[in-house]
Write a protein that holds these residues in place. Structure first.
Motif, PDB file in Angstrom:
ATOM      1  N   ILE A  21      15.343 -48.432 -56.506  1.00 48.51           N
ATOM      2  CA  ILE A  21      15.625 -48.241 -58.340  1.00 48.51           C
ATOM      3  C   ILE A  21      17.239 -48.956 -58.364  1.00 48.51           C
ATOM      4  N   PRO A  22      17.103 -49.870 -59.094  1.00 46.95           N
ATOM      5  CA  PRO A  22      18.428 -50.604 -59.539  1.00 46.95           C
ATOM      6  C   PRO A  22      19.476 -49.636 -59.997  1.00 46.95           C
ATOM      7  N   GLY A  23      20.600 -49.656 -59.465  1.00 46.72           N
ATOM      8  CA  GLY A  23      21.681 -48.924 -59.972  1.00 46.72           C
ATOM      9  C   GLY A  23      21.914 -47.618 -58.944  1.00 46.72           C
ATOM     10  N   VAL A  24      20.754 -47.330 -57.971  1.00 47.42           N
ATOM     11  CA  VAL A  24      21.028 -46.114 -57.289  1.00 47.42           C
ATOM     12  C   VAL A  24      21.982 -46.519 -55.832  1.00 47.42           C
ATOM     13  N   ASP A  25      22.952 -45.590 -55.733  1.00 47.66           N
ATOM     14  CA  ASP A  25      23.965 -45.855 -54.764  1.00 47.66           C
ATOM     15  C   ASP A  25      23.430 -44.989 -53.452  1.00 47.66           C
ATOM     16  N   GLU A  26      23.033 -43.752 -53.793  1.00 51.16           N
ATOM     17  CA  GLU A  26      22.683 -42.979 -52.557  1.00 51.16           C
ATOM     18  C   GLU A  26      21.534 -41.916 -52.957  1.00 51.16           C
ATOM     19  N   VAL A  27      20.456 -41.605 -52.040  1.00 50.09           N
ATOM     20  CA  VAL A  27      19.624 -40.621 -52.125  1.00 50.09           C
ATOM     21  C   VAL A  27      19.487 -39.361 -50.835  1.00 50.09           C
ATOM     22  N   GLN A  28      19.654 -38.388 -51.324  1.00 43.89           N
ATOM     23  CA  GLN A  28      19.682 -37.165 -50.282  1.00 43.89           C
ATOM     24  C   GLN A  28      18.406 -36.493 -50.715  1.00 43.89           C
ATOM     25  N   VAL A  29      17.582 -36.165 -49.530  1.00 42.39           N
ATOM     26  CA  VAL A  29      16.432 -35.353 -49.721  1.00 42.39           C
ATOM     27  C   VAL A  29      16.474 -34.123 -49.005  1.00 42.39           C
TER      28      VAL A  29
END
Length: 69
Positions: free
Chosen positions: A27-35
């Motif tokens: 997704i544009p603008g997402v810097d980091e994803v933690q699951v």
């Protein structure tokens, strides 16, 4: 920087984590994803607040269900 936590249902393994991370991370603008697989929580850091519909669509594309933001 904005950090939002979402509840995702249906994740059961490392592949699930990878799929959700990849789709939400695109997704544009997402810097980091933690699951967090155990709790089903997906924490997203982004430059600006994300459109909930975009997050829902990304989670759906990965094959899972966004329960709550």
């Amino acid at each position: 920087m904005v950090t939002t936590t979402y509840q995702v249902q249906g994740m059961t393994c490392g592949h699930c984590v990878s799929a959700v991370s990849a789709e939400v991370g695109a997704i544009p603008g997402v810097d980091e994803v933690q699951v967090d697989l155990a709790s089903g929580q997906v924490t997203v850091s982004s430059e600006q607040p994300l459109d909930p519909a975009a997050v829902r669509a990304a989670v759906d594309e990965a094959g899972y269900e966004l329960v709550a933001a």
